[in-house]
Motif scaffolding. Structure first.
Motif, PDB file in Angstrom:
ATOM      1  N   GLN A 133       0.829  -1.202   0.000  1.00  0.00           N
ATOM      2  CA  GLN A 133       0.000   0.000   0.000  1.00  0.00           C
ATOM      3  C   GLN A 133       0.859   1.246   0.000  1.00  0.00           C
ATOM      4  O   GLN A 133       0.543   2.244  -0.607  1.00  0.00           O
ATOM      5  N   LYS A 134       1.961   1.147   0.740  1.00  0.00           N
ATOM      6  CA  LYS A 134       2.783   2.344   0.897  1.00  0.00           C
ATOM      7  C   LYS A 134       4.045   2.286   0.051  1.00  0.00           C
ATOM      8  O   LYS A 134       4.838   3.217   0.058  1.00  0.00           O
ATOM      9  N   GLN A 150       6.666  -0.076 -11.021  1.00  0.00           N
ATOM     10  CA  GLN A 150       6.614   0.910 -12.116  1.00  0.00           C
ATOM     11  C   GLN A 150       5.426   1.849 -11.915  1.00  0.00           C
ATOM     12  O   GLN A 150       5.521   3.056 -12.131  1.00  0.00           O
ATOM     13  N   VAL A 151       4.314   1.264 -11.480  1.00  0.00           N
ATOM     14  CA  VAL A 151       3.106   2.067 -11.262  1.00  0.00           C
ATOM     15  C   VAL A 151       3.314   3.036 -10.093  1.00  0.00           C
ATOM     16  O   VAL A 151       2.982   4.219 -10.191  1.00  0.00           O
ATOM     17  N   VAL A 152       3.890   2.534  -9.020  1.00  0.00           N
ATOM     18  CA  VAL A 152       4.144   3.397  -7.854  1.00  0.00           C
ATOM     19  C   VAL A 152       5.080   4.545  -8.250  1.00  0.00           C
ATOM     20  O   VAL A 152       4.831   5.703  -7.909  1.00  0.00           O
ATOM     21  N   ALA A 153       6.117   4.228  -9.004  1.00  0.00           N
ATOM     22  CA  ALA A 153       7.090   5.263  -9.391  1.00  0.00           C
ATOM     23  C   ALA A 153       6.425   6.323 -10.274  1.00  0.00           C
ATOM     24  O   ALA A 153       6.660   7.528 -10.108  1.00  0.00           O
ATOM     25  N   ILE A 154       5.587   5.891 -11.191  1.00  0.00           N
ATOM     26  CA  ILE A 154       4.946   6.858 -12.083  1.00  0.00           C
ATOM     27  C   ILE A 154       3.895   7.671 -11.329  1.00  0.00           C
ATOM     28  O   ILE A 154       3.719   8.859 -11.580  1.00  0.00           O
ATOM     29  N   ASP A 155       3.231   7.038 -10.380  1.00  0.00           N
ATOM     30  CA  ASP A 155       2.289   7.786  -9.543  1.00  0.00           C
ATOM     31  C   ASP A 155       3.027   8.896  -8.795  1.00  0.00           C
ATOM     32  O   ASP A 155       2.557  10.044  -8.719  1.00  0.00           O
ATOM     33  N   GLN A 156       4.196   8.577  -8.278  1.00  0.00           N
ATOM     34  CA  GLN A 156       4.989   9.598  -7.572  1.00  0.00           C
ATOM     35  C   GLN A 156       5.402  10.720  -8.519  1.00  0.00           C
ATOM     36  O   GLN A 156       5.323  11.900  -8.179  1.00  0.00           O
ATOM     37  N   GLN A 157       5.820  10.358  -9.723  1.00  0.00           N
ATOM     38  CA  GLN A 157       6.210  11.388 -10.699  1.00  0.00           C
ATOM     39  C   GLN A 157       5.011  12.247 -11.091  1.00  0.00           C
ATOM     40  O   GLN A 157       5.131  13.456 -11.277  1.00  0.00           O
ATOM     41  N   SER A 158       3.859  11.603 -11.206  1.00  0.00           N
ATOM     42  CA  SER A 158       2.653  12.347 -11.580  1.00  0.00           C
ATOM     43  C   SER A 158       2.354  13.404 -10.517  1.00  0.00           C
ATOM     44  O   SER A 158       2.005  14.548 -10.836  1.00  0.00           O
ATOM     45  N   GLN A 159       2.513  13.012  -9.264  1.00  0.00           N
ATOM     46  CA  GLN A 159       2.237  13.972  -8.183  1.00  0.00           C
ATOM     47  C   GLN A 159       3.297  15.066  -8.152  1.00  0.00           C
ATOM     48  O   GLN A 159       2.988  16.237  -7.959  1.00  0.00           O
TER      49      GLN A 159
END
Ligand code: SAH
Length: 347
Positions: free
Chosen positions: A40-41, A141-150
């Motif tokens: 989750q985190k 990959q999804v977590v990393a892109i979510d972070q970049q999106s934010q």
């Protein structure tokens, strides 16, 4: 005695994590806490797990590793598209892409290092090394892109497409396990309706997905509805006749009730004739679908040349005349080789 490599903690499930703590004289809920940190985190280090004591974090470290990915190079396109070169725990590299539009941010993720298939027009197919990605490598990959999106766009990731490197249906089990964690109550809780899996079309696996009652969307890379033409550009299709493929798509629709996207590239002298258009119309009429015409991104291969606007327009006209919904996808990130079919670890 040689030291045996530590087990990747994300290869075991929540039950096994609980059992691990019990075996070590601890309370089972510690396993739930760790599970939450991992899925989750998105924790990449045991030391991030701040609600565990130092001794528990050390206990974990003695037994397990967290095989997380690292982004070793990030490139930003003029249009805002971000391409990541992602290093895996064994030093192999895949690429993943963030595609921003005014309304949403889409992650384009990879499912394999290289690809099992051999589409003549795709840069990924030229790569030699191949292995399947693990569920956690897709998840990361999804977590990393979510972070970049934010970080870059001030909003959370909204959509995911499995259109990066690899054929997701040749790594089905791990792709499904990753999607489970991305959409799950005990994961990132993203809606499966915002996920699209793109496949070159393996009928048996499309049926399996339908039987498994998956909740995400399906896109098929069709590119030609004439068997000989399709086989000449996607040689593995020799094993998958178009009528069998069509039946599997019909089965998918019966089971899921969800429309299919047909992805379609148009090249000069390959599929720009009247018979090619008519074949697509005939194919598309037999399943609830929409056609997505993609712009070809050249990959140093002279054989394939994007057809001109007149040829594209001819397709649009005949599809619309037959009431088949059609959209044209703009190419994104092509200045940094981040566009469809260009992912080839050039960096
Ligand atoms: N293996 C899957 C997903 C990866 S490819 C599949 O085939 O669907 C994602 C999409 O990019 C597919 O529709 C593929 O046909 C398309 N594509 C491949 N090479 C391309 C290129 N050079 N230019 C534009 N699209 C390409």
């Amino acid at each position: 005695m040689p030291i045996s490599p530590k087990k990747d903690i994300r290869s075991i499930d929540q039950q096994a994590l609980r059992a691990f703590f019990v075996e070590n004289g601890e309370k089972p809920f510690r396993g739930d806490q760790v599970f939450e940190w991992l899925w989750q985190k998105g924790a990449h280090h045991f030391d991030d797990m701040t609600n565990l004591s130092l001794s528990l974090r050390q206990l974990l470290d003695q037994h397990f590793s967290i095989n997380h990915i690292a982004i070793n190079r990030m490139q930003r396109s003029k249009d805002g598209t971000i391409k990541n070169a992602v290093t895996l725990h064994d030093d192999l590299i895949v690429e993943s892409v963030l595609i921003p539009t005014p309304k949403r941010t889409t992650a384009c993720v990879s499912s394999q290092v290289g690809c099992s298939l051999n589409c003549e027009f795709c840069a990924t197919a030229k790569l030699k090394r191949m292995r399947n990605l693990n569920p956690d490598e897709i998840f990361d990959q999804v977590v990393a892109i979510d972070q970049q999106s934010q970080e870059y766009y001030g909003r959370k990731l909204s959509n995911i497409v499995f259109m990066g490197m690899g054929e997701p249906l040749m790594n089905y089990k791990n792709v499904i396990a990753a999607i489970d964690k991305i959409t799950g109550e005990k994961g990132l809780q993203m809606s499966p309706r915002r996920i699209t899996l793109s496949t070159s079309g393996i009928p048996k696996m499309i049926r399996k997905m339908a039987d498994d009652e998956v909740k995400f969307n399906l896109a098929l890379s069709l590119h030609s509805a004439i068997q000989e033409v399709r086989e000449s550009i996607m040689p593995f299709c020799g094993n998958f006749p178009l009528d069998e493929l069509l039946e599997s798509l019909q089965y998918w629709y019966e089971k899921t009730g969800r429309m299919i996207t047909l992805e379609y590239l148009i090249w000069k002298g390959i599929n720009d004739r009247e018979v090619d258009r008519q074949a697509l119309v005939n194919f598309a009429k037999q399943i609830p679908c929409k056609v997505n015409i993609i712009t070809y991104n050249a990959i140093d291969e002279e054989y394939f040349v994007q057809a001109g606007w007149a040829a594209v327009k001819a397709y649009i006209d005949v599809l619309e005349k037959n009431r088949i919904s059609v959209t044209v996808r703009r190419s994104r990130g092509d200045d940094i080789d981040a566009a469809c079919g260009q992912l080839a670890n050039k960096s």
